[in-house]
Scaffold this motif. Sequence first.
Motif, PDB file in Angstrom:
ATOM      1  N   ILE A  21      10.816  15.107 -42.585  1.00 32.72           N
ATOM      2  CA  ILE A  21      12.005  14.933 -41.737  1.00 32.72           C
ATOM      3  C   ILE A  21      11.752  15.332 -40.280  1.00 32.72           C
ATOM      4  O   ILE A  21      10.840  16.111 -39.983  1.00 32.72           O
ATOM      5  N   LEU A  22      12.589  14.782 -39.419  1.00 36.92           N
ATOM      6  CA  LEU A  22      12.594  15.117 -37.993  1.00 36.92           C
ATOM      7  C   LEU A  22      14.049  15.341 -37.600  1.00 36.92           C
ATOM      8  O   LEU A  22      14.907  14.484 -37.846  1.00 36.92           O
ATOM      9  N   VAL A  23      14.334  16.501 -37.019  1.00 41.88           N
ATOM     10  CA  VAL A  23      15.703  16.827 -36.593  1.00 41.88           C
ATOM     11  C   VAL A  23      15.710  16.996 -35.085  1.00 41.88           C
ATOM     12  O   VAL A  23      14.876  17.730 -34.535  1.00 41.88           O
ATOM     13  N   VAL A  24      16.624  16.284 -34.418  1.00 35.13           N
ATOM     14  CA  VAL A  24      16.672  16.321 -32.960  1.00 35.13           C
ATOM     15  C   VAL A  24      18.084  16.642 -32.478  1.00 35.13           C
ATOM     16  O   VAL A  24      19.065  16.522 -33.222  1.00 35.13           O
ATOM     17  N   ASP A  25      18.177  17.037 -31.211  1.00 31.26           N
ATOM     18  CA  ASP A  25      19.454  17.280 -30.542  1.00 31.26           C
ATOM     19  C   ASP A  25      19.716  16.077 -29.642  1.00 31.26           C
ATOM     20  O   ASP A  25      19.103  15.930 -28.588  1.00 31.26           O
ATOM     21  N   LYS A  26      20.608  15.192 -30.080  1.00 28.31           N
ATOM     22  CA  LYS A  26      20.889  13.969 -29.329  1.00 28.31           C
ATOM     23  C   LYS A  26      21.742  14.284 -28.094  1.00 28.31           C
ATOM     24  O   LYS A  26      22.761  14.956 -28.219  1.00 28.31           O
ATOM     25  N   PRO A  27      21.356  13.770 -26.929  1.00 27.95           N
ATOM     26  CA  PRO A  27      22.210  13.971 -25.753  1.00 27.95           C
ATOM     27  C   PRO A  27      23.411  13.031 -25.774  1.00 27.95           C
ATOM     28  O   PRO A  27      23.364  11.949 -26.366  1.00 27.95           O
ATOM     29  N   ALA A  28      24.484  13.441 -25.139  1.00 30.40           N
ATOM     30  CA  ALA A  28      25.649  12.566 -24.986  1.00 30.40           C
ATOM     31  C   ALA A  28      25.275  11.393 -24.081  1.00 30.40           C
ATOM     32  O   ALA A  28      24.473  11.531 -23.162  1.00 30.40           O
ATOM     33  N   GLY A  29      25.841  10.221 -24.377  1.00 30.37           N
ATOM     34  CA  GLY A  29      25.611   9.051 -23.530  1.00 30.37           C
ATOM     35  C   GLY A  29      24.465   8.169 -23.967  1.00 30.37           C
ATOM     36  O   GLY A  29      24.222   7.123 -23.364  1.00 30.37           O
ATOM     37  N   MET A  69      20.993  15.485 -35.200  1.00 30.06           N
ATOM     38  CA  MET A  69      20.782  14.228 -35.905  1.00 30.06           C
ATOM     39  C   MET A  69      19.462  14.322 -36.660  1.00 30.06           C
ATOM     40  O   MET A  69      18.460  14.794 -36.114  1.00 30.06           O
ATOM     41  N   ILE A  70      19.471  13.901 -37.935  1.00 34.24           N
ATOM     42  CA  ILE A  70      18.264  13.984 -38.753  1.00 34.24           C
ATOM     43  C   ILE A  70      17.714  12.585 -39.024  1.00 34.24           C
ATOM     44  O   ILE A  70      18.470  11.645 -39.271  1.00 34.24           O
ATOM     45  N   PHE A  71      16.392  12.470 -38.939  1.00 34.47           N
ATOM     46  CA  PHE A  71      15.685  11.221 -39.222  1.00 34.47           C
ATOM     47  C   PHE A  71      14.674  11.479 -40.328  1.00 34.47           C
ATOM     48  O   PHE A  71      14.187  12.598 -40.494  1.00 34.47           O
ATOM     49  N   ALA A  72      14.338  10.415 -41.064  1.00 34.65           N
ATOM     50  CA  ALA A  72      13.321  10.513 -42.115  1.00 34.65           C
ATOM     51  C   ALA A  72      11.968  10.076 -41.566  1.00 34.65           C
ATOM     52  O   ALA A  72      11.881   9.204 -40.703  1.00 34.65           O
ATOM     53  N   LEU A  73      10.923  10.692 -42.084  1.00 34.72           N
ATOM     54  CA  LEU A  73       9.557  10.285 -41.739  1.00 34.72           C
ATOM     55  C   LEU A  73       8.873   9.591 -42.913  1.00 34.72           C
ATOM     56  O   LEU A  73       7.735   9.147 -42.781  1.00 34.72           O
ATOM     57  N   THR A  74       9.585   9.524 -44.052  1.00 38.44           N
ATOM     58  CA  THR A  74       9.068   8.798 -45.222  1.00 38.44           C
ATOM     59  C   THR A  74      10.234   8.048 -45.878  1.00 38.44           C
ATOM     60  O   THR A  74      11.394   8.477 -45.768  1.00 38.44           O
ATOM     61  N   PRO A  75       9.944   6.954 -46.602  1.00 43.50           N
ATOM     62  CA  PRO A  75      11.013   6.257 -47.338  1.00 43.50           C
ATOM     63  C   PRO A  75      11.698   7.163 -48.357  1.00 43.50           C
ATOM     64  O   PRO A  75      12.899   7.053 -48.581  1.00 43.50           O
ATOM     65  N   HIS A  76      10.923   8.072 -48.983  1.00 43.85           N
ATOM     66  CA  HIS A  76      11.512   8.997 -49.957  1.00 43.85           C
ATOM     67  C   HIS A  76      12.576   9.868 -49.288  1.00 43.85           C
ATOM     68  O   HIS A  76      13.685  10.055 -49.831  1.00 43.85           O
ATOM     69  N   ALA A  77      12.265  10.416 -48.131  1.00 49.33           N
ATOM     70  CA  ALA A  77      13.216  11.276 -47.421  1.00 49.33           C
ATOM     71  C   ALA A  77      14.457  10.486 -47.014  1.00 49.33           C
ATOM     72  O   ALA A  77      15.583  10.988 -47.102  1.00 49.33           O
ATOM     73  N   GLN A  78      14.268   9.245 -46.595  1.00 48.90           N
ATOM     74  CA  GLN A  78      15.400   8.404 -46.201  1.00 48.90           C
ATOM     75  C   GLN A  78      16.355   8.198 -47.380  1.00 48.90           C
ATOM     76  O   GLN A  78      17.574   8.319 -47.248  1.00 48.90           O
ATOM     77  N   ARG A  79      15.791   7.893 -48.558  1.00 48.49           N
ATOM     78  CA  ARG A  79      16.607   7.679 -49.755  1.00 48.49           C
ATOM     79  C   ARG A  79      17.305   8.972 -50.186  1.00 48.49           C
ATOM     80  O   ARG A  79      18.502   8.988 -50.483  1.00 48.49           O
ATOM     81  N   HIS A  80      16.540  10.044 -50.237  1.00 49.58           N
ATOM     82  CA  HIS A  80      17.028  11.331 -50.732  1.00 49.58           C
ATOM     83  C   HIS A  80      18.185  11.846 -49.873  1.00 49.58           C
ATOM     84  O   HIS A  80      19.258  12.219 -50.392  1.00 49.58           O
TER      85      HIS A  80
END
Length: 215
Positions: A21-29, A69-80
């Motif tokens: 997984i990758l977790v980021v702090d999304k800026p407004a806009g 905001m969280i993103f997946a780095l593998t298809p397994h993580a995306q599904r899970h």
Amino acid sequence: MDTIYAPPQDPLKIIHMDHEILVVDKPAGLLSVPGKGEHLADCLIARIKAVFPEVLLIHRLDRDTSGVMIFALTPHAQRHIGLQFEKRQTKKTYVAWVQGHIAEKTGTVDLPLIVDWPNRPRQMVDHENGKQAITDWRVVRYTEDQTRVRLMPKTGRSHQLRVHMLALGHPIMGDPFYATGVARVAPRLMLHAEQLRLRHPDGGAGLSFTAKCPF
């Protein structure tokens, strides 16, 4: 609604990264994903893909909302993790400034939502055809004419927090879709995804990610 898209050029703020997984702090806009047209191509996932080509989308935040905001780095993580969102097993906490003073200290808004087709992407309450939408809220403090609240959505409908606060009679400050008059006068939409809690896709350990509120 201002149609000029001029996203901030802040560098990526990575909160956490591991093999799944990758977790980021999304800026407004900044859009989470591309809009229609070349002028709306710049978005958070495109910027991440430039560094991590394998990244996969799990969920979205509105363009004007900042935060975790969280993103997946593998298809397994995306599904899970996608299933955790779908089954309402994640816990999300937002911070907002709303217009006026909310009299009660805590409460729940349970109002079904549907897209307002002639005015999309606006959403509206529709008791007959809307999809269930539930938001718990808690007052943090007051200023002279605003209330700072924590919002804990139980569902993940589009514009849910914005429409639910409007339904309470206290629109979120700076909201270009739902605020009117003095409530529109703010440097940005005053809504921030402060915390996300979920289970790690590799092993199921409980995780909590926080992005400091910028307002």
